[in-house]
Design an enzyme around this catalytic site. Structure first.
Site, PDB file in Angstrom:
ATOM      1  CB  ILE A  84      -9.357  38.675 -11.376  1.00 19.53           C
ATOM      2  CG1 ILE A  84      -9.266  38.945 -12.884  1.00 19.53           C
ATOM      3  CG2 ILE A  84      -8.050  38.047 -10.865  1.00 19.53           C
ATOM      4  CD1 ILE A  84      -9.182  37.711 -13.752  1.00 19.53           C
ATOM      5  CB  ILE A  85     -10.453  39.533  -6.720  1.00 17.56           C
ATOM      6  CG1 ILE A  85     -10.867  40.954  -7.141  1.00 17.56           C
ATOM      7  CG2 ILE A  85      -8.973  39.285  -7.058  1.00 17.56           C
ATOM      8  CD1 ILE A  85     -10.131  42.062  -6.405  1.00 17.56           C
ATOM      9  CG  HIS A 144      -8.745  46.933 -12.134  1.00 14.54           C
ATOM     10  ND1 HIS A 144      -9.146  47.760 -11.105  1.00 14.54           N
ATOM     11  CD2 HIS A 144      -9.215  47.503 -13.269  1.00 14.54           C
ATOM     12  CE1 HIS A 144      -9.827  48.787 -11.601  1.00 14.54           C
ATOM     13  NE2 HIS A 144      -9.879  48.654 -12.912  1.00 14.54           N
ATOM     14  CD  GLU A 175      -8.126  51.745 -11.063  1.00 15.44           C
ATOM     15  OE1 GLU A 175      -9.011  51.528 -10.218  1.00 15.44           O
ATOM     16  OE2 GLU A 175      -8.372  52.098 -12.237  1.00 15.44           O
TER      17      GLU A 175
END
Length: 256
Positions: A84-85, A144, A175
Protein backbone atom coordinates in the site's frame (compact mmCIF):
# COMPACT_ATOMS: atom_id res chain seq x y z
CA UNK A 1 13.55 -12.83 -25.09
CA UNK A 2 11.54 -14.34 -22.22
CA UNK A 3 9.79 -11.84 -19.98
CA UNK A 4 8.20 -12.20 -16.56
CA UNK A 5 6.31 -10.19 -13.97
CA UNK A 6 6.94 -10.89 -10.30
CA UNK A 7 3.98 -9.88 -8.13
CA UNK A 8 5.22 -9.24 -4.59
CA UNK A 9 2.81 -9.19 -1.64
CA UNK A 10 3.28 -9.01 2.10
CA UNK A 11 1.19 -12.17 2.09
CA UNK A 12 -1.57 -13.75 4.14
CA UNK A 13 -2.22 -17.14 5.71
CA UNK A 14 -5.98 -16.71 5.17
CA UNK A 15 -6.66 -18.63 1.96
CA UNK A 16 -10.16 -17.18 1.51
CA UNK A 17 -8.94 -13.60 1.21
CA UNK A 18 -5.79 -14.65 -0.69
CA UNK A 19 -7.94 -15.98 -3.51
CA UNK A 20 -10.13 -12.86 -3.68
CA UNK A 21 -7.25 -10.39 -3.53
CA UNK A 22 -3.70 -11.52 -4.33
CA UNK A 23 -4.78 -14.23 -6.75
CA UNK A 24 -7.32 -11.90 -8.40
CA UNK A 25 -4.57 -9.30 -8.81
CA UNK A 26 -2.22 -11.83 -10.39
CA UNK A 27 -4.94 -13.09 -12.75
CA UNK A 28 -5.74 -9.54 -13.88
CA UNK A 29 -2.05 -8.86 -14.53
CA UNK A 30 -1.73 -12.10 -16.52
CA UNK A 31 -4.69 -11.06 -18.67
CA UNK A 32 -3.42 -7.50 -19.18
CA UNK A 33 0.18 -8.53 -19.93
CA UNK A 34 -0.18 -11.85 -21.82
CA UNK A 35 3.39 -11.76 -23.14
CA UNK A 36 4.74 -11.99 -19.57
CA UNK A 37 4.89 -15.08 -17.35
CA UNK A 38 3.53 -14.32 -13.86
CA UNK A 39 5.37 -15.27 -10.66
CA UNK A 40 4.47 -14.79 -6.98
CA UNK A 41 6.50 -13.86 -3.91
CA UNK A 42 5.61 -12.93 -0.31
CA UNK A 43 7.79 -10.73 1.90
CA UNK A 44 6.54 -11.88 5.32
CA UNK A 45 8.77 -14.72 6.53
CA UNK A 46 6.29 -15.45 9.35
CA UNK A 47 3.45 -15.96 6.88
CA UNK A 48 5.64 -18.09 4.60
CA UNK A 49 6.49 -20.37 7.53
CA UNK A 50 2.86 -20.57 8.65
CA UNK A 51 1.61 -21.45 5.15
CA UNK A 52 4.23 -24.19 4.84
CA UNK A 53 3.54 -25.57 8.31
CA UNK A 54 -0.27 -25.40 8.39
CA UNK A 55 -1.31 -25.61 4.73
CA UNK A 56 1.62 -27.35 3.07
CA UNK A 57 1.88 -24.40 0.68
CA UNK A 58 5.36 -23.23 -0.37
CA UNK A 59 5.62 -19.67 -1.67
CA UNK A 60 8.88 -17.99 -2.68
CA UNK A 61 10.60 -15.05 -1.06
CA UNK A 62 11.54 -12.26 -3.49
CA UNK A 63 15.08 -13.61 -3.79
CA UNK A 64 13.86 -17.18 -4.36
CA UNK A 65 11.32 -16.04 -6.98
CA UNK A 66 13.99 -14.12 -8.90
CA UNK A 67 16.27 -17.18 -8.80
CA UNK A 68 13.39 -19.29 -10.11
CA UNK A 69 12.76 -16.78 -12.92
CA UNK A 70 16.43 -16.81 -13.89
CA UNK A 71 16.50 -20.61 -13.97
CA UNK A 72 13.35 -20.55 -16.15
CA UNK A 73 15.24 -18.46 -18.68
CA UNK A 74 13.45 -15.19 -17.96
CA UNK A 75 15.69 -12.32 -19.09
CA UNK A 76 13.48 -9.25 -18.61
CA UNK A 77 11.66 -8.73 -15.31
CA UNK A 78 9.02 -6.35 -14.05
CA UNK A 79 8.43 -6.47 -10.30
CA UNK A 80 5.12 -5.11 -9.02
CA UNK A 81 4.50 -4.94 -5.27
CA UNK A 82 0.94 -4.99 -3.97
CA UNK A 83 2.16 -2.95 -1.00
CA UNK A 84 0.00 0.00 0.00
CA UNK A 85 2.78 2.43 0.94
CA UNK A 86 6.50 2.92 0.26
CA UNK A 87 7.36 1.53 3.69
CA UNK A 88 9.53 -1.10 5.36
CA UNK A 89 8.29 -4.07 3.32
CA UNK A 90 8.87 -2.21 0.07
CA UNK A 91 12.38 -1.18 1.16
CA UNK A 92 13.21 -4.82 1.99
CA UNK A 93 11.87 -5.93 -1.38
CA UNK A 94 14.11 -3.40 -3.17
CA UNK A 95 17.14 -4.67 -1.22
CA UNK A 96 16.43 -8.25 -2.32
CA UNK A 97 15.97 -7.16 -5.94
CA UNK A 98 19.36 -5.40 -5.96
CA UNK A 99 21.07 -8.68 -5.01
CA UNK A 100 19.74 -10.35 -8.17
CA UNK A 101 19.96 -7.54 -10.72
CA UNK A 102 22.96 -9.13 -12.44
CA UNK A 103 20.94 -12.25 -13.33
CA UNK A 104 18.81 -10.43 -15.92
CA UNK A 105 18.99 -8.12 -18.94
CA UNK A 106 16.89 -5.68 -16.94
CA UNK A 107 14.63 -5.45 -13.89
CA UNK A 108 12.04 -2.68 -13.65
CA UNK A 109 10.07 -2.07 -10.48
CA UNK A 110 6.55 -0.70 -10.16
CA UNK A 111 5.48 1.53 -7.28
CA UNK A 112 3.20 0.70 -4.33
CA UNK A 113 -0.44 1.78 -4.37
CA UNK A 114 -0.05 5.22 -2.78
CA UNK A 115 2.92 6.76 -4.58
CA UNK A 116 1.62 9.95 -6.22
CA UNK A 117 -1.17 12.48 -5.66
CA UNK A 118 -3.08 10.88 -8.55
CA UNK A 119 -2.73 7.47 -6.87
CA UNK A 120 -4.43 8.78 -3.74
CA UNK A 121 -7.28 10.19 -5.80
CA UNK A 122 -7.72 6.99 -7.81
CA UNK A 123 -7.64 4.87 -4.65
CA UNK A 124 -10.24 7.08 -2.95
CA UNK A 125 -12.56 6.96 -5.97
CA UNK A 126 -12.10 3.18 -6.24
CA UNK A 127 -13.07 2.64 -2.61
CA UNK A 128 -16.13 4.87 -2.83
CA UNK A 129 -17.37 3.57 -6.18
CA UNK A 130 -17.14 -0.07 -5.09
CA UNK A 131 -18.27 0.24 -1.46
CA UNK A 132 -21.89 0.67 -0.46
CA UNK A 133 -22.51 2.93 2.52
CA UNK A 134 -25.73 4.25 4.01
CA UNK A 135 -26.47 8.01 3.93
CA UNK A 136 -26.05 8.46 7.71
CA UNK A 137 -23.01 6.18 7.99
CA UNK A 138 -19.34 7.12 8.39
CA UNK A 139 -16.84 4.85 6.60
CA UNK A 140 -13.85 4.17 8.87
CA UNK A 141 -10.87 2.61 7.10
CA UNK A 142 -8.17 0.76 9.03
CA UNK A 143 -4.70 0.74 7.50
CA UNK A 144 -1.79 -1.21 8.93
CA UNK A 145 0.42 1.62 10.13
CA UNK A 146 4.21 1.65 10.52
CA UNK A 147 7.10 3.40 12.29
CA UNK A 148 8.48 4.18 8.82
CA UNK A 149 8.13 7.80 7.68
CA UNK A 150 5.84 6.54 4.88
CA UNK A 151 3.12 6.30 7.56
CA UNK A 152 2.30 9.92 6.58
CA UNK A 153 0.38 8.33 3.69
CA UNK A 154 -2.58 7.60 5.97
CA UNK A 155 -3.43 11.17 7.09
CA UNK A 156 -2.78 12.23 3.48
CA UNK A 157 -5.29 9.62 2.33
CA UNK A 158 -8.00 10.95 4.64
CA UNK A 159 -7.26 14.49 3.46
CA UNK A 160 -7.66 13.30 -0.15
CA UNK A 161 -11.04 11.67 0.56
CA UNK A 162 -12.28 14.94 2.05
CA UNK A 163 -10.81 17.07 -0.73
CA UNK A 164 -12.70 14.93 -3.26
CA UNK A 165 -15.97 15.48 -1.42
CA UNK A 166 -16.07 12.23 0.56
CA UNK A 167 -16.43 13.95 3.91
CA UNK A 168 -17.78 10.93 5.79
CA UNK A 169 -14.57 8.90 5.53
CA UNK A 170 -12.07 8.52 8.37
CA UNK A 171 -8.70 6.79 8.12
CA UNK A 172 -6.83 5.23 11.01
CA UNK A 173 -4.16 2.57 11.49
CA UNK A 174 -3.80 -0.56 13.62
CA UNK A 175 -0.22 0.18 14.66
CA UNK A 176 0.55 3.90 14.41
CA UNK A 177 -0.98 7.36 13.91
CA UNK A 178 -3.80 8.10 13.32
CA UNK A 179 -4.94 5.43 15.78
CA UNK A 180 -8.35 4.26 16.98
CA UNK A 181 -8.52 7.08 19.56
CA UNK A 182 -8.04 9.61 16.77
CA UNK A 183 -10.83 8.03 14.74
CA UNK A 184 -13.14 7.94 17.80
CA UNK A 185 -12.45 11.61 18.52
CA UNK A 186 -13.42 12.54 14.97
CA UNK A 187 -16.56 10.41 15.22
CA UNK A 188 -17.61 12.38 18.31
CA UNK A 189 -16.90 15.67 16.58
CA UNK A 190 -18.97 14.82 13.49
CA UNK A 191 -21.85 13.46 15.59
CA UNK A 192 -22.20 10.20 13.66
CA UNK A 193 -23.87 7.21 15.30
CA UNK A 194 -23.40 4.63 12.53
CA UNK A 195 -20.03 3.36 11.36
CA UNK A 196 -19.03 1.04 8.52
CA UNK A 197 -15.63 -0.54 9.23
CA UNK A 198 -13.42 -1.65 6.35
CA UNK A 199 -9.71 -2.51 6.10
CA UNK A 200 -7.48 -0.33 3.94
CA UNK A 201 -5.16 -3.28 3.32
CA UNK A 202 -4.59 -5.51 0.32
CA UNK A 203 -6.11 -8.50 2.11
CA UNK A 204 -8.76 -8.95 4.80
CA UNK A 205 -6.60 -11.17 7.00
CA UNK A 206 -5.58 -11.19 10.67
CA UNK A 207 -5.68 -7.44 11.24
CA UNK A 208 -9.07 -7.08 9.57
CA UNK A 209 -10.66 -10.12 11.21
CA UNK A 210 -9.22 -9.60 14.70
CA UNK A 211 -7.92 -6.05 15.32
CA UNK A 212 -10.72 -4.43 13.32
CA UNK A 213 -13.72 -6.79 13.50
CA UNK A 214 -12.98 -9.07 16.48
CA UNK A 215 -15.37 -9.44 19.40
CA UNK A 216 -12.77 -8.29 21.98
CA UNK A 217 -10.19 -5.47 22.01
CA UNK A 218 -11.01 -4.46 18.45
CA UNK A 219 -12.14 -1.31 16.67
CA UNK A 220 -15.60 -2.85 16.43
CA UNK A 221 -15.89 -3.74 20.11
CA UNK A 222 -14.54 -0.34 21.23
CA UNK A 223 -16.94 1.55 18.98
CA UNK A 224 -19.89 -0.56 20.08
CA UNK A 225 -18.98 0.02 23.72
CA UNK A 226 -19.05 3.76 22.99
CA UNK A 227 -22.60 3.41 21.65
CA UNK A 228 -22.00 3.31 17.92
CA UNK A 229 -23.90 1.05 15.55
CA UNK A 230 -21.14 -0.78 13.68
CA UNK A 231 -21.27 -2.65 10.39
CA UNK A 232 -18.22 -4.57 9.17
CA UNK A 233 -17.20 -4.70 5.50
CA UNK A 234 -14.67 -7.54 5.48
CA UNK A 235 -13.18 -6.84 2.07
CA UNK A 236 -9.52 -6.39 1.14
CA UNK A 237 -8.47 -3.70 -1.32
CA UNK A 238 -7.42 -6.41 -3.77
CA UNK A 239 -11.11 -7.19 -4.29
CA UNK A 240 -11.69 -3.74 -5.78
CA UNK A 241 -11.23 -3.53 -9.55
CA UNK A 242 -10.26 0.14 -9.36
CA UNK A 243 -7.42 -0.66 -6.96
CA UNK A 244 -6.16 -3.47 -9.19
CA UNK A 245 -6.19 -1.03 -12.13
CA UNK A 246 -3.85 1.33 -10.24
CA UNK A 247 -1.33 -1.48 -9.76
CA UNK A 248 -1.58 -2.35 -13.48
CA UNK A 249 -0.91 1.30 -14.35
CA UNK A 250 2.20 1.17 -12.17
CA UNK A 251 3.46 -1.83 -14.16
CA UNK A 252 2.94 0.10 -17.40
CA UNK A 253 4.81 3.09 -15.96
CA UNK A 254 7.70 0.83 -14.91
CA UNK A 255 7.88 -0.77 -18.34
CA UNK A 256 7.95 2.67 -19.96
Amino acid sequence: MKKGILVVSFGTSHLDTMEKTIQAMEEDIAETFPEYKIYRAFTSRMILRKLKREEGIAIDTVEEALERMASDGIRCVAVQPTHIINGIENDRMLDEIRKKEGCFEWIRVGKPLLSSADDYKKAAHAVMSETETEPDEVLALMGHGTDHHANAAYPMLEYTFHALGYGKVLVGTAENFPDLNTVMTKLRICGARKVALMPFMMVAGDHAKNDMAGEKDSWKSEMESAGYEVRVILKGLGELKGIRRVFEEHIREALG
